[in-house]
Design a protein around this motif. Sequence first.
Motif, PDB file in Angstrom:
ATOM      1  N   THR A 195      89.764-100.629  51.058  1.00  0.00           N
ATOM      2  CA  THR A 195      89.545 -99.780  49.892  1.00  0.00           C
ATOM      3  C   THR A 195      88.558 -98.669  50.234  1.00  0.00           C
ATOM      4  OG1 THR A 195      87.675-101.091  49.108  1.00  0.00           O
ATOM      5  CG2 THR A 195      89.883-101.738  48.309  1.00  0.00           C
ATOM      6  N   ALA A 196      88.530 -97.658  49.393  1.00  0.00           N
ATOM      7  CA  ALA A 196      87.542 -96.591  49.553  1.00  0.00           C
ATOM      8  C   ALA A 196      86.139 -97.187  49.472  1.00  0.00           C
ATOM      9  CB  ALA A 196      87.741 -95.513  48.501  1.00  0.00           C
ATOM     10  N   ASP A 197      85.955 -98.148  48.561  1.00  0.00           N
ATOM     11  CA  ASP A 197      84.649 -98.791  48.412  1.00  0.00           C
ATOM     12  C   ASP A 197      84.191 -99.435  49.720  1.00  0.00           C
ATOM     13  OD1 ASP A 197      84.658 -98.074  45.755  1.00  0.00           O
ATOM     14  OD2 ASP A 197      85.101-100.074  44.998  1.00  0.00           O
ATOM     15  N   SER A 198      85.074-100.172  50.373  1.00  0.00           N
ATOM     16  CA  SER A 198      84.658-100.856  51.608  1.00  0.00           C
ATOM     17  C   SER A 198      84.392 -99.845  52.729  1.00  0.00           C
ATOM     18  CB  SER A 198      85.674-101.914  52.033  1.00  0.00           C
ATOM     19  OG  SER A 198      86.937-101.351  52.250  1.00  0.00           O
ATOM     20  N   PHE A 199      85.179 -98.768  52.798  1.00  0.00           N
ATOM     21  CA  PHE A 199      84.925 -97.713  53.784  1.00  0.00           C
ATOM     22  C   PHE A 199      83.545 -97.101  53.553  1.00  0.00           C
ATOM     23  CE2 PHE A 199      84.749 -93.263  54.927  1.00  0.00           C
ATOM     24  CZ  PHE A 199      85.142 -93.272  56.251  1.00  0.00           C
ATOM     25  N   ILE A 200      83.253 -96.777  52.299  1.00  0.00           N
ATOM     26  CA  ILE A 200      81.970 -96.156  51.953  1.00  0.00           C
ATOM     27  C   ILE A 200      80.823 -97.117  52.269  1.00  0.00           C
ATOM     28  CG2 ILE A 200      80.553 -95.344  50.024  1.00  0.00           C
ATOM     29  CD1 ILE A 200      83.207 -94.184  48.815  1.00  0.00           C
ATOM     30  N   GLU A 201      80.949 -98.379  51.873  1.00  0.00           N
ATOM     31  CA  GLU A 201      79.898 -99.372  52.134  1.00  0.00           C
ATOM     32  C   GLU A 201      79.607 -99.475  53.627  1.00  0.00           C
ATOM     33  OE1 GLU A 201      81.060-103.156  50.431  1.00  0.00           O
ATOM     34  OE2 GLU A 201      81.523-102.152  48.536  1.00  0.00           O
ATOM     35  N   ARG A 202      80.661 -99.558  54.421  1.00  0.00           N
ATOM     36  CA  ARG A 202      80.496 -99.704  55.875  1.00  0.00           C
ATOM     37  C   ARG A 202      79.755 -98.503  56.462  1.00  0.00           C
ATOM     38  NH1 ARG A 202      84.490 -97.964  59.381  1.00  0.00           N
ATOM     39  NH2 ARG A 202      86.060 -98.225  57.759  1.00  0.00           N
ATOM     40  N   ASN A 203      80.137 -97.308  56.048  1.00  0.00           N
ATOM     41  CA  ASN A 203      79.513 -96.101  56.592  1.00  0.00           C
ATOM     42  C   ASN A 203      78.097 -95.897  56.072  1.00  0.00           C
ATOM     43  OD1 ASN A 203      81.450 -94.380  58.361  1.00  0.00           O
ATOM     44  ND2 ASN A 203      82.694 -95.398  56.808  1.00  0.00           N
ATOM     45  N   VAL A 204      77.874 -96.207  54.816  1.00  0.00           N
ATOM     46  CA  VAL A 204      76.518 -96.085  54.253  1.00  0.00           C
ATOM     47  C   VAL A 204      75.597 -97.096  54.914  1.00  0.00           C
ATOM     48  CG1 VAL A 204      75.123 -96.410  52.164  1.00  0.00           C
ATOM     49  CG2 VAL A 204      77.209 -95.037  52.068  1.00  0.00           C
ATOM     50  N   ASN A 205      76.118 -98.267  55.211  1.00  0.00           N
ATOM     51  CA  ASN A 205      75.321 -99.295  55.870  1.00  0.00           C
ATOM     52  C   ASN A 205      74.798 -98.791  57.220  1.00  0.00           C
ATOM     53  OD1 ASN A 205      74.265-101.982  55.767  1.00  0.00           O
ATOM     54  ND2 ASN A 205      75.711-102.519  57.377  1.00  0.00           N
ATOM     55  N   ASP A 206      75.604 -97.989  57.910  1.00  0.00           N
ATOM     56  CA  ASP A 206      75.210 -97.474  59.227  1.00  0.00           C
ATOM     57  C   ASP A 206      74.175 -96.352  59.146  1.00  0.00           C
ATOM     58  OD1 ASP A 206      76.990 -99.240  60.372  1.00  0.00           O
ATOM     59  OD2 ASP A 206      78.587 -97.753  60.610  1.00  0.00           O
TER      60      ASP A 206
END
Length: 170
Positions: A81-92
């Motif tokens: 999902t867009a949410d999981s993509f965003i979470e992964r990138n924000v986490n980095d």
Amino acid sequence: MKVIFVDGYNVINSWPELKELKDFSYEAARKKLINDLQNYAAYKGYKIILTFDAHKVPGSMEKKEKIDKNITVVFTQELETADSFIERNVNDIGRKIDVCVVTSDLLEQQLVFQRGATRMSSIEFYNEVNNSKINIKNKINNNYSEKKSSLEERVKKDIFEKLDRMRKSK
């Protein structure tokens, strides 16, 4: 440089003109959103990563398209999902640089906040982008009117000639 992650379909479903446009064509709504965000990002000097879900598209691979130096459009891969993509990138990057996430999903807002990003609802972002549109128009109008309005155009010809002679005599 501030980085803004935007949940594309969340925004499309929240902004009145995009919501109406998507009823006719999702593609048209996406293009309008991209255009609006290009102008906003250039005006503000932000980098925007506009993310669309493609998690229900069988065989879909993650696809990134750099529109210009300020905006990148991402379609997620199948089952992401867009949410999981965003979470992964924000986490980095969330605690290293200034990051904001635009979504009205409350759970998503809480998760990205815990990872170091600020958050903004889709409607708050709508107001922010529209205010920037107004500022851009005002700036263009002011620049245009300044260029079109010279002293010669604003005063009577005989007064302008007297002033011109005075200027040249110094």
